[in-house]
Design a protein around this motif. Structure first.
Motif, PDB file in Angstrom:
ATOM      1  N   THR A 165       3.071   5.635 -10.275  1.00  0.00           N
ATOM      2  CA  THR A 165       2.859   6.044  -8.895  1.00  0.00           C
ATOM      3  C   THR A 165       1.721   5.247  -8.249  1.00  0.00           C
ATOM      4  N   TRP A 166       1.598   5.361  -6.929  1.00  0.00           N
ATOM      5  CA  TRP A 166       0.556   4.629  -6.200  1.00  0.00           C
ATOM      6  C   TRP A 166      -0.835   4.955  -6.748  1.00  0.00           C
ATOM      7  N   LYS A 206      -7.446  -4.667  -6.860  1.00  0.00           N
ATOM      8  CA  LYS A 206      -7.070  -6.038  -7.210  1.00  0.00           C
ATOM      9  C   LYS A 206      -5.600  -6.311  -6.892  1.00  0.00           C
ATOM     10  N   ARG A 207      -4.889  -5.286  -6.410  1.00  0.00           N
ATOM     11  CA  ARG A 207      -3.478  -5.418  -6.055  1.00  0.00           C
ATOM     12  C   ARG A 207      -2.668  -5.927  -7.248  1.00  0.00           C
ATOM     13  N   THR A 231      10.018  -0.314  -1.134  1.00  0.00           N
ATOM     14  CA  THR A 231       9.270   0.110   0.040  1.00  0.00           C
ATOM     15  C   THR A 231      10.239   0.505   1.144  1.00  0.00           C
ATOM     16  N   SER A 232       9.678   1.033   2.233  1.00  0.00           N
ATOM     17  CA  SER A 232      10.509   1.393   3.372  1.00  0.00           C
ATOM     18  C   SER A 232      11.105   0.156   4.043  1.00  0.00           C
ATOM     19  N   GLU A 233      10.560  -1.020   3.732  1.00  0.00           N
ATOM     20  CA  GLU A 233      11.066  -2.269   4.328  1.00  0.00           C
ATOM     21  C   GLU A 233      12.022  -3.000   3.395  1.00  0.00           C
ATOM     22  N   GLY A 234      12.192  -2.500   2.181  1.00  0.00           N
ATOM     23  CA  GLY A 234      13.097  -3.152   1.260  1.00  0.00           C
ATOM     24  C   GLY A 234      12.613  -3.113  -0.170  1.00  0.00           C
ATOM     25  N   ILE A 245       0.819  -1.212   0.000  1.00  0.00           N
ATOM     26  CA  ILE A 245       0.000   0.000   0.000  1.00  0.00           C
ATOM     27  C   ILE A 245       0.852   1.261   0.000  1.00  0.00           C
ATOM     28  N   GLY A 246       0.544   2.173  -0.951  1.00  0.00           N
ATOM     29  CA  GLY A 246       1.155   3.498  -0.953  1.00  0.00           C
ATOM     30  C   GLY A 246       2.418   3.655  -1.769  1.00  0.00           C
TER      31      GLY A 246
END
Length: 116
Positions: free
Chosen positions: A52-53, A76-77, A100-103, A30-31
């Protein structure tokens, strides 16, 4: 974490079309913007397109601009890459990508082969 699964690749004649899909799972989807890259045999992985998102802004490499269209359906991702007027030089493994901020995450890739 995010899992990405590409589909839609195949063999097509020059001038034909294919639509690739990339299904995302995991809450970190998300985002974030998403992108497609590709890698031809013996070459480095190269950028194809990014969206973009919200889907309101897209960026394309010069070699695909005007032929490829990137879109996404967040409900629907799923990320889509509509490829028209395909050329033999578009032959490559196409990878879905998200930073993402996590990788940074990649799918396993889907093969696109364009015959002349």
């Amino acid at each position: 974490q995010v899992q990405l699964v590409e589909s839609g690749g195949g063999l097509v004649q020059a001038g034909g079309s294919l639509r690739l899909s990339c299904a995302a799972s995991g809450r970190t989807f998300i985002g974030y913007a998403m992108a497609w890259f590709r890698q031809a045999p013996g070459k480095e992985r190269e950028f194809v397109a990014r969206i973009t998102w919200s889907g309101s802004i897209t960026y394309y490499s010069d070699v695909v601009k005007g032929r490829f269209t990137l879109s996404r359906d967040n409900a629907k991702r799923t990320l889509y890459l509509q490829m028209n007027s395909l050329k033999p030089e578009d032959t490559a493994v196409y990878y879905c990508n998200i930073d993402t901020s996590e990788g940074t995450y990649w799918g396993q890739g889907t093969q696109v082969t364009v015959s002349s």
